[in-house]
Write a protein that holds these residues in place. Sequence first.
Motif, PDB file in Angstrom:
ATOM      1  N   UNK A   1      71.484  18.899  17.034  1.00  0.00           N
ATOM      2  CA  UNK A   1      70.888  19.132  15.535  1.00  0.00           C
ATOM      3  C   UNK A   1      69.578  19.294  14.947  1.00  0.00           C
ATOM      4  N   UNK A   2      68.998  20.750  14.074  1.00  0.00           N
ATOM      5  CA  UNK A   2      67.692  20.156  13.659  1.00  0.00           C
ATOM      6  C   UNK A   2      67.730  19.381  12.344  1.00  0.00           C
TER       7      UNK A   2
ATOM      8  N   UNK B   1      75.576   2.360  27.541  1.00  0.00           N
ATOM      9  CA  UNK B   1      74.149   2.929  27.370  1.00  0.00           C
ATOM     10  C   UNK B   1      73.392   1.448  27.744  1.00  0.00           C
ATOM     11  N   UNK B   2      71.349   2.396  27.760  1.00  0.00           N
ATOM     12  CA  UNK B   2      70.756   1.146  28.038  1.00  0.00           C
ATOM     13  C   UNK B   2      69.606   1.084  27.005  1.00  0.00           C
ATOM     14  N   UNK B   3      69.702   1.851  26.402  1.00  0.00           N
ATOM     15  CA  UNK B   3      69.254   1.393  24.692  1.00  0.00           C
ATOM     16  C   UNK B   3      69.368   2.127  24.053  1.00  0.00           C
ATOM     17  N   UNK B   4      69.061   2.035  22.618  1.00  0.00           N
ATOM     18  CA  UNK B   4      69.163   2.809  21.129  1.00  0.00           C
ATOM     19  C   UNK B   4      67.968   3.325  20.550  1.00  0.00           C
ATOM     20  N   UNK B   5      67.758   4.006  20.168  1.00  0.00           N
ATOM     21  CA  UNK B   5      66.717   4.463  19.106  1.00  0.00           C
ATOM     22  C   UNK B   5      67.383   5.638  17.792  1.00  0.00           C
ATOM     23  N   UNK B   6      66.135   5.131  16.718  1.00  0.00           N
ATOM     24  CA  UNK B   6      66.674   6.012  15.686  1.00  0.00           C
ATOM     25  C   UNK B   6      65.537   6.574  15.476  1.00  0.00           C
ATOM     26  N   UNK B   7      65.758   8.381  14.556  1.00  0.00           N
ATOM     27  CA  UNK B   7      64.737   8.917  14.208  1.00  0.00           C
ATOM     28  C   UNK B   7      65.488   9.990  13.449  1.00  0.00           C
ATOM     29  N   UNK B   8      64.916  10.133  12.507  1.00  0.00           N
ATOM     30  CA  UNK B   8      65.010  11.166  11.988  1.00  0.00           C
ATOM     31  C   UNK B   8      66.925  11.131  11.452  1.00  0.00           C
ATOM     32  N   UNK B   9      67.431   9.973  11.351  1.00  0.00           N
ATOM     33  CA  UNK B   9      68.644   9.775  10.519  1.00  0.00           C
ATOM     34  C   UNK B   9      69.635  10.053  12.025  1.00  0.00           C
ATOM     35  N   UNK B  10      69.238  10.305  12.959  1.00  0.00           N
ATOM     36  CA  UNK B  10      69.457  10.301  14.527  1.00  0.00           C
ATOM     37  C   UNK B  10      70.027   9.779  15.478  1.00  0.00           C
ATOM     38  N   UNK B  11      71.422   8.796  15.719  1.00  0.00           N
ATOM     39  CA  UNK B  11      70.814   7.749  17.137  1.00  0.00           C
ATOM     40  C   UNK B  11      70.243   8.562  18.015  1.00  0.00           C
ATOM     41  N   UNK B  12      69.951   8.033  18.961  1.00  0.00           N
ATOM     42  CA  UNK B  12      69.997   8.665  20.269  1.00  0.00           C
ATOM     43  C   UNK B  12      70.034   7.393  21.315  1.00  0.00           C
ATOM     44  N   UNK B  13      70.898   6.967  22.464  1.00  0.00           N
ATOM     45  CA  UNK B  13      71.160   6.476  23.116  1.00  0.00           C
ATOM     46  C   UNK B  13      70.956   6.855  24.763  1.00  0.00           C
ATOM     47  N   UNK B  14      69.851   5.758  25.500  1.00  0.00           N
ATOM     48  CA  UNK B  14      69.616   5.946  26.931  1.00  0.00           C
ATOM     49  C   UNK B  14      70.229   5.667  27.928  1.00  0.00           C
ATOM     50  N   UNK B  15      70.373   6.328  29.233  1.00  0.00           N
ATOM     51  CA  UNK B  15      70.923   5.267  30.823  1.00  0.00           C
ATOM     52  C   UNK B  15      69.633   5.298  31.174  1.00  0.00           C
ATOM     53  N   UNK B  16      70.054   5.086  32.689  1.00  0.00           N
ATOM     54  CA  UNK B  16      69.114   4.021  33.444  1.00  0.00           C
ATOM     55  C   UNK B  16      69.764   5.683  34.413  1.00  0.00           C
TER      56      UNK B  16
ATOM     57  N   UNK C   1      55.514   6.577  24.683  1.00  0.00           N
ATOM     58  CA  UNK C   1      55.156   8.481  24.798  1.00  0.00           C
ATOM     59  C   UNK C   1      55.323   8.946  23.116  1.00  0.00           C
ATOM     60  N   UNK C   2      55.022  10.372  23.190  1.00  0.00           N
ATOM     61  CA  UNK C   2      55.049  10.529  22.590  1.00  0.00           C
ATOM     62  C   UNK C   2      56.359  11.541  22.120  1.00  0.00           C
ATOM     63  N   UNK C   3      56.538  11.791  21.014  1.00  0.00           N
ATOM     64  CA  UNK C   3      58.366  12.452  20.980  1.00  0.00           C
ATOM     65  C   UNK C   3      58.228  13.671  19.993  1.00  0.00           C
ATOM     66  N   UNK C   4      58.302  14.983  20.986  1.00  0.00           N
ATOM     67  CA  UNK C   4      58.051  16.213  20.287  1.00  0.00           C
ATOM     68  C   UNK C   4      59.100  16.661  19.895  1.00  0.00           C
ATOM     69  N   UNK C   5      58.554  17.176  18.439  1.00  0.00           N
ATOM     70  CA  UNK C   5      59.218  18.048  17.653  1.00  0.00           C
ATOM     71  C   UNK C   5      58.656  18.979  17.391  1.00  0.00           C
ATOM     72  N   UNK C   6      59.876  20.126  16.770  1.00  0.00           N
ATOM     73  CA  UNK C   6      59.926  21.357  17.394  1.00  0.00           C
ATOM     74  C   UNK C   6      58.689  22.134  15.631  1.00  0.00           C
ATOM     75  N   UNK C   7      58.399  21.135  14.504  1.00  0.00           N
ATOM     76  CA  UNK C   7      56.875  21.343  13.412  1.00  0.00           C
ATOM     77  C   UNK C   7      55.875  21.302  14.084  1.00  0.00           C
TER      78      UNK C   7
ATOM     79  N   UNK D   1      61.101  18.748  12.356  1.00  0.00           N
ATOM     80  CA  UNK D   1      61.228  19.941  12.791  1.00  0.00           C
ATOM     81  C   UNK D   1      62.417  19.184  14.350  1.00  0.00           C
ATOM     82  N   UNK D   2      63.560  19.970  14.870  1.00  0.00           N
ATOM     83  CA  UNK D   2      64.351  19.380  15.878  1.00  0.00           C
ATOM     84  C   UNK D   2      63.350  18.476  16.824  1.00  0.00           C
ATOM     85  N   UNK D   3      63.733  17.802  17.497  1.00  0.00           N
ATOM     86  CA  UNK D   3      63.631  16.904  18.467  1.00  0.00           C
ATOM     87  C   UNK D   3      63.847  17.044  20.091  1.00  0.00           C
TER      88      UNK D   3
END
Length: 461
Positions: A182-183, A383-398, A455-461, A189-191
């Motif tokens: 969600x935005x 989960x293999x890793x986590x990070x935060x952006x704009x108050x949102x927790x993101x998790x990755x997997x292999x 890596x560059x994170x691309x947002x909508x704005x 903007x939105x990731x």
Amino acid sequence: MKLNVIVTLCALFSLTRQAPPRDECVCELINSQKAFPHDKLSTVEDNATKCTDNITPQKTLELESLLLGLERRLPQLLEDVSMLEMEDDGDLYAVLSLQVVENELMEIKQLIDRLNGSTLGHQRLTTDTNKQLEDLRAEMMELEAYDTMQVVLRQQDNRRLRRDLEQCKNGLHPTTQPTRPPHGNCPHGEFMNITGPKVYTAGEYPGSYKYGAWGRDPKPEAGKENWYWRVMLTSGNKFSNYVRLYSSLSSLIVGVSTPGNVMIHSSNPTTNTIQGPNVVLYGGALYYNCYNKDAVCRFNLTSKTVTTLQLPKDTRFNSKGNFCHLDECYPYTDLDLATDESGVWVIYTTKQDFGNLVLSKVEEGVPPTLGQTWRTSVYKQGVTNTFMACGVLYATRYVSKDVEEIFYSFDTATGAERFNLGIFINKMPPNIYSLNYSPVDQMLHAYCDAYMVSYEMVFSD
């Protein structure tokens, strides 16, 4: 009748001897075609493999990283020279400012030297590779003459037909875009996606220090806005007792550390030194998992003091609640520290949460305190890793040695969870041991098998 059949059968070959009395015949089969050159085919395959090994994405990324470092360094040099011209008092200040400019020129020279070396190497590689490809093409055309049944030709036609069919199907049924988080209230903007890598470098220690972390301070002290930091686990790939600082991205790429190492303690490991690769720098302080504790340490780089934040009872630590995938777990990744636009976060798990991820806000202060806590329904060892952006927790997997997937998000503003983000990271080395988001430039910094990749994170704005 029986003898006629035998004679007819043997006539198909070169008959060298009449059948012996026991109704047996011995025939010699003569192949009119030339023998297939298996040795030549093996040589072609070996040459193709060597060619593939010589041309790798890493070589291209190394050049791009050096160019990016030079691109960011030159405007900084111009700014410092302009400052010197405006504020030159002809005395002590001018001498000090000139020394700064000289140091920057030296770093730029080192960057250009490496860039020139890489460029010459790539030119030689291009020339050699072009010749190898021409030779391989000629040899393969010779070998195709042995394909009398046109098997290879039919395979090529089949591949061409499958490709055209796939393009036709995709044209009729456009691929559905993956669900996005969600935005929210994110200023960017939105990731939407991940692009890159943009930087790929081993720094000054190629192949050494497999585990670690790197990035930028989202809340830097004055004069340190362009600085980068790096933490390498120097004791058994588990512990460290210092953070290494770089005055610019180009300094990090060429491996020139200024001001160098900032020591937490002379021993490693010992009380309040670093345990595990998941560390962050925020507001001039390093946040990390304290050695042998279920606690977060905060090391002030200026005062050289350490304060601690105790985590809830039964928090898993000492490699009992790691990030994992099917083949392995990453040791001492029980606690993951993260930064975003709002500050510092800690991601962990407890016995009461049955191994699911728990997220808590770390409130600044001396000592830091634990703020609001959120509980998720995603299992940490999946989960293999986590990070935060704009108050949102993101998790990755292999997914594979080449791909990592950002598959999960948890929005702290709404409590909404998503398990099907489908945002993919193109990896260089196969393992990502830490991920740090930089809200300064919306870059995601990964530490991968002794390499620093961004890596560059691309947002909508």
